[in-house]
Design a protein around this motif. Sequence first.
Motif, short mmCIF file in Angstrom:
data_model
loop_
_atom_site.label_atom_id
_atom_site.label_comp_id
_atom_site.label_asym_id
_atom_site.label_seq_id
_atom_site.Cartn_x
_atom_site.Cartn_y
_atom_site.Cartn_z
N UNK A 1 1.06 -1.13 0.04
CA UNK A 1 -0.08 -0.04 -0.18
C UNK A 1 0.89 1.28 -0.03
N UNK A 2 0.47 2.19 -0.83
CA UNK A 2 1.71 3.28 -0.69
C UNK A 2 0.94 4.26 0.06
N UNK A 3 2.02 5.09 0.64
CA UNK A 3 1.63 6.17 1.50
C UNK A 3 1.10 7.44 0.46
N UNK A 4 0.16 8.02 0.85
CA UNK A 4 -0.56 9.09 0.08
C UNK A 4 -0.11 10.42 0.99
N UNK A 5 -0.52 11.49 0.06
CA UNK A 5 -0.29 12.86 0.69
C UNK A 5 -1.53 13.44 0.89
N UNK A 6 -1.66 14.38 1.85
CA UNK A 6 -2.90 15.09 2.17
C UNK A 6 -3.74 15.44 1.01
N UNK A 7 -2.79 16.45 0.05
CA UNK A 7 -3.37 16.92 -1.03
C UNK A 7 -4.00 15.99 -2.09
N UNK A 8 -3.23 14.80 -2.06
CA UNK A 8 -3.81 13.86 -3.06
C UNK A 8 -5.23 13.10 -2.54
N UNK A 9 -5.16 12.88 -1.19
CA UNK A 9 -6.31 12.20 -0.78
C UNK A 9 -7.57 13.33 -0.75
N UNK A 10 -7.39 14.65 -0.48
CA UNK A 10 -8.43 15.73 -0.60
C UNK A 10 -9.13 15.69 -2.15
N UNK A 11 -8.02 15.51 -3.15
CA UNK A 11 -8.67 15.38 -4.36
C UNK A 11 -9.34 14.38 -4.88
N UNK A 12 -9.26 13.14 -4.10
CA UNK A 12 -9.99 11.92 -4.36
C UNK A 12 -11.43 11.88 -4.32
N UNK A 13 -12.21 11.56 -5.22
CA UNK A 13 -13.46 11.39 -5.06
C UNK A 13 -14.06 9.94 -5.05
N UNK A 14 -13.23 8.88 -4.70
CA UNK A 14 -13.46 7.60 -4.48
C UNK A 14 -13.50 7.29 -3.11
N UNK A 15 -14.59 6.65 -2.66
CA UNK A 15 -14.80 6.26 -1.14
C UNK A 15 -14.58 4.96 -0.80
N UNK A 16 -14.23 4.57 0.14
CA UNK A 16 -13.97 2.95 0.63
C UNK A 16 -12.56 2.75 0.45
N UNK A 17 -11.82 3.56 -0.25
CA UNK A 17 -10.45 3.05 -0.35
C UNK A 17 -9.67 2.89 0.70
N UNK A 27 -4.36 19.48 15.34
CA UNK A 27 -5.24 19.65 16.71
C UNK A 27 -5.66 18.18 16.81
N UNK A 28 -6.38 17.91 18.04
CA UNK A 28 -7.12 16.60 18.28
C UNK A 28 -7.92 17.20 19.38
N UNK A 29 -9.24 16.93 19.01
CA UNK A 29 -10.18 17.32 20.01
C UNK A 29 -11.33 16.26 20.16
N UNK A 30 -11.90 16.24 21.32
CA UNK A 30 -12.82 15.43 21.77
C UNK A 30 -12.23 13.80 21.84
N UNK A 31 -11.08 13.75 21.97
CA UNK A 31 -10.46 12.65 21.90
C UNK A 31 -10.66 11.46 20.72
N UNK A 32 -11.03 12.54 19.66
CA UNK A 32 -11.73 11.62 18.35
C UNK A 32 -11.16 12.25 17.11
N UNK A 33 -11.09 13.66 16.82
CA UNK A 33 -11.02 14.28 15.74
C UNK A 33 -9.33 14.73 15.49
N UNK A 34 -8.79 14.33 14.53
CA UNK A 34 -7.37 14.71 14.16
C UNK A 34 -7.36 15.40 13.13
N UNK A 35 -6.87 16.61 13.02
CA UNK A 35 -6.54 17.61 11.73
C UNK A 35 -5.26 17.13 11.37
N UNK A 36 -5.02 16.46 10.41
CA UNK A 36 -3.62 16.29 10.02
C UNK A 36 -3.16 16.99 8.85
N UNK A 37 -1.86 17.35 8.89
CA UNK A 37 -1.35 18.06 7.74
C UNK A 37 0.33 17.47 7.53
N UNK A 38 0.57 17.38 6.37
CA UNK A 38 1.79 16.71 5.87
C UNK A 38 2.75 17.88 5.09
#
Length: 477
Positions: A1-17, A27-38
């Motif tokens: 499995x290839x490592x993706x970049x954030x920009x690549x993933x945000x441009x995808x419109x295929x779900x379930x990958x 940021x990490x809020x509510x012990x649930x949501x990570x805002x991730x940047x690369x």
Amino acid sequence: MNTNTVSQLLAKDQFGLEIEIKGWVRTFRAKRFIALNDGSTINNIQCVVDFENTDEDTLKRITTGAAVHIKGELVESQGKGQKVEIVVKSIEILGDSDPETYPIQPKKHSFEFLRENAHLRTRTNTFSAVMRLRSSLSFAVHKYFNESGFYYMHTPIITGSDAEGAGEMFRVTNLDAKNPPLTEDGKVDFKEDFFGKETNLTVSGQLEAESYAMSLGKVYTFGPTFRAENSNTSRHLSEFWMIEPEVAFMDLAGNMDLAEDFMKSVINYILENNREDLEFLESRLLDEEKTKPQAERSEMSLIEKLKFVADNNFKRVSYTEAIDILRNSKPNKKKKFNYIIEEWGADLQSEHERFLVEKHFKCPVILFDYPANIKAFYMRLNEDGKTVRAMDILFPGIGEMVGGSQREERLEVLKEKMAALDMPEEDLWWYLDLRKYGTAVHSGFGLGFERLVMFATGMTNIRDVIPYPRTPQNAEF
């Protein structure tokens, strides 16, 4: 499995990958949501952690600044503001991050504070956007010249000549600072130095580039330059980068054509390729403008300013005509200028240049044929004996952006100009040789790269557009 970049993933419109991604936690809020940047985009991607099936120790280590490796599924986002998000199936914390001491917290920091933490400031949205734009502009410079038939030349960083004649150069020596060898008259004997003469860090690659233009036709330099000017203003650096093309058989008119085409090309490149970063920086500037008095607010947004340059023909005006316009202008007559224009020969200031661009002509301006006594020795003297074939390009908001000239190709005239400035011929014997052997009309210009980045990003301090600024009393990092 290839490592993706954030920009690549945000441009995808295929779900379930099934995907993998690595980055830093913003940021990490509510012990649930990570805002991730690369670093690949101004935008973060949301990663949803199943905290019920994640051990407490791992949850504690997901802190702002932590590097993580996430495996999961790309799904349609359930929230607003993003199209996709990641359902996390496994998360590995790659390195420690101390939330108590980590300087770049998810809040607003002053630029002064961020300069003190320049090794971490690109983890903020503003500086990541600025540095991506700096990278794109650098690529656009090389792309333009390569496609226009120029050869890239690496000019010396250590030099024995002062191209600008300002004398504000950093000395390069390996002599004993406490006990240097002396001549009979008590001066430092630089013949005993490493290079056998006094040498400095360069302020410009222009003179050396001229020599190559006279054999290769079209060359350019793009490299570091240095000036020991003891200035702590928002427009000065001790180490900066210069873009300097030189072209054989090209006169001043051709030089103006080249500079205008070049500037439009690099600005169009970032308008086409860095839209998200520009929109973010524009939004930041608009928020900043709201805090200023109405009279101090800019009339154009960042992107409007860039399009103002890219879409308008540059107006060409002689220095003499510009002086007449300024002398008769309302700000001058009412003494609103800080520097009042009284007579021909005045050295124009940024306020004058901006008036011509923003108020009078309402387009970028190229001024040409300046008084000889306010310009460098290598610029071609006009037939009137008092002006030279110099040109400056003026932009909105910043004033002078480009400075160039048709070079003096006549040997005797150049010798006379050097003598008037007490410049020894033996110091530039090789430069004079170019006027002996196959001399021809030639021209070029210089552009301080950081000034271009300031214009393109809207940043107001030059220290914020270079990774590690070098200024008086500051060589940290």
